[in-house]
Design an enzyme around this catalytic site. Structure first.
Site, PDB file in Angstrom:
ATOM      1  N   LYS A  67       0.825  -1.213   0.000  1.00 23.76           N
ATOM      2  CA  LYS A  67       0.000   0.000   0.000  1.00 23.76           C
ATOM      3  C   LYS A  67       0.855   1.257   0.000  1.00 23.76           C
ATOM      4  CE  LYS A  67      -4.455  -1.453   1.782  1.00 23.76           C
ATOM      5  NZ  LYS A  67      -5.491  -1.242   2.785  1.00 23.76           N
ATOM      6  N   LYS A 118      -5.866 -10.515  -6.850  1.00 23.75           N
ATOM      7  CA  LYS A 118      -7.123 -10.655  -6.115  1.00 23.75           C
ATOM      8  C   LYS A 118      -8.167  -9.681  -6.678  1.00 23.75           C
ATOM      9  CE  LYS A 118      -8.828 -10.015  -1.415  1.00 23.75           C
ATOM     10  NZ  LYS A 118      -8.510  -9.877  -0.002  1.00 23.75           N
ATOM     11  N   LYS A 125     -11.943  -3.743  -5.954  1.00 27.14           N
ATOM     12  CA  LYS A 125     -12.483  -2.570  -6.640  1.00 27.14           C
ATOM     13  C   LYS A 125     -11.375  -1.566  -6.941  1.00 27.14           C
ATOM     14  CE  LYS A 125     -15.816  -0.181  -8.255  1.00 27.14           C
ATOM     15  NZ  LYS A 125     -16.433  -0.660  -9.490  1.00 27.14           N
TER      16      LYS A 125
END
Ligand code: TRP
Length: 354
Positions: A116, A198, A201
């Site tokens: 991230k 994976k 969204k």
């Protein structure tokens, strides 16, 4: 079974985006079954969501939509505590305390943090770094025995256990050590366009992600365009046939069939037929949920009441653990504080008593 004998489960999903087919298959579908036998706390982790910049109105809408979807997917708010993380202050409070028992190096090793922070290079904030500490607080507050999670969250659960064990080692038995619960099928539903990633969204290529609120035409189109391989066999082998295997898992779950059944059903038939069948099965699985969620979203008062009830039930358990932790740490016992309703009866500092 009486509640006292039931084991406890806690799980949560971020409200940073629309719920995907992956979160339904990998998580919520199992939560519904687990609620039959366990004492379950299911939350919407809006505090985790703000580790990445959110648009306030979108976050609020996503959070309420997610609550409606939990209920529409079959989670009964009478049977389990459905709540919003930011409504139960003990989460933030325990996270602070646990942060003082979590090492900088441990957090720096978290794969999700590395990923991230690479993706949000302009906003590598402290919350992104301490994210797993808040997750540990979510879990440990409820003395959860089992934590349903996806494969990608295993490292965070291990850290939760390490921190709990460290705390117990210093202060004596305080926290129960939670075990992960990873479903056998559907733990990792992949992107339809890039089956090595994976389904999500935020990171998905266009058409790679299906959301619970998507319209039937959009869903059918996404499956029609789903990536397969250059072969022609509907066979389960996630390494050599990631796209087809992912579609098989989705189809198996939505049709209630086993993987060998699916192989048999499509033997000698082309991928075109297969992808069409998967799309149709998904549409039929999601349709009643979408319709019910849309209906619930019209009734904001009902949703607000449901999550308020859930938060009260969650707070009762969470506060008990927090009180125990504060006592062990050596904090002076916390007095009961006034609620907003008492505001008119209490003098502000510097004002005369009322
Ligand atoms: N970190 C989890 C995820 O991204 C979400 C989460 C937050 C969670 N708190 C939790 C999951 C507690 C299980 C238990 O999927």
């Amino acid at each position: 079974m009486a509640n006292a004998e039931k084991k406890t489960i806690l799980s949560g999903i971020q409200s940073s985006g629309a719920l995907t087919l992956g979160s339904y298959i990998g998580a919520i579908r199992n939560w519904v079954e687990l609620a039959e036998d366990y004492s379950c706390y299911y939350c919407i982790v809006d505090m985790h969501a703000i580790t990445v910049r959110q648009d306030p109105e979108t976050l609020r809408r996503n959070t309420l939509t997610q609550l409606a979807q939990y209920i529409a997917a079959g989670l009964d708010p009478e049977k389990c505590a459905l709540f919003i993380q930011s409504h139960v202050p003990a989460h933030a409070e325990l996270a602070w305390a646990l942060g003082c028992y979590t090492m900088f190096g441990e957090l720096g090793r978290m794969i999700q943090f590395k990923e991230k922070s690479a993706k949000n290079a302009d906003n590598v904030n402290a919350g992104l770094f301490t994210y797993p500490v808040l997750m540990a607080a979510d879990i440990l507050l409820y003395q959860a025995d089992l934590v349903p999670i996806g494969e990608d969250q295993k490292q965070h659960l291990e850290l939760t256990r390490d921190v709990a064990q460290r705390f117990n080692g210093v202060y004596g038995e305080t926290f129960k050590l939670p075990e992960p619960y990873i479903p056998k099928i559907g733990a990792r539903i992949m992107d339809l366009q890039a089956p090595e990633n994976k389904m999500s969204k935020s990171s998905s290529s266009s058409g790679g992600c299906v959301c619970l609120m998507d319209k039937p035409e959009e869903i059918l189109r996404a499956f029609k365009r789903a990536v397969t391989d250059s072969g022609a066999q509907v066979r389960f082998n996630p390494e050599s046939k990631p796209g087809v295997s992912n579609l098989m898992e989705i189809y198996a779950v939505c049709s209630g069939k086993t993987l060998p059944d699916v192989e048999r059903e499509f033997s000698g038939r082309g991928y075109g037929d297969f992808k069409k069948a998967v799309g149709e099965a998904v549409v039929e699985t999601l349709r009643p949920m979408r319709e019910e969620a849309e209906r619930l979203l019209e009734d904001r008062a009902y949703l607000e009441k449901m999550c308020a009830d859930g938060a009260r039930r969650a707070a009762l358990t969470a506060d008990k653990t927090l009180r125990l932790v504060y006592e062990k740490l050596g904090f002076v016992a916390k007095p009961a504080l006034p609620s907003e309703a008492d505001a008119n009866t209490i003098a502000k500092p510097g004002e005369a008593a009322i």
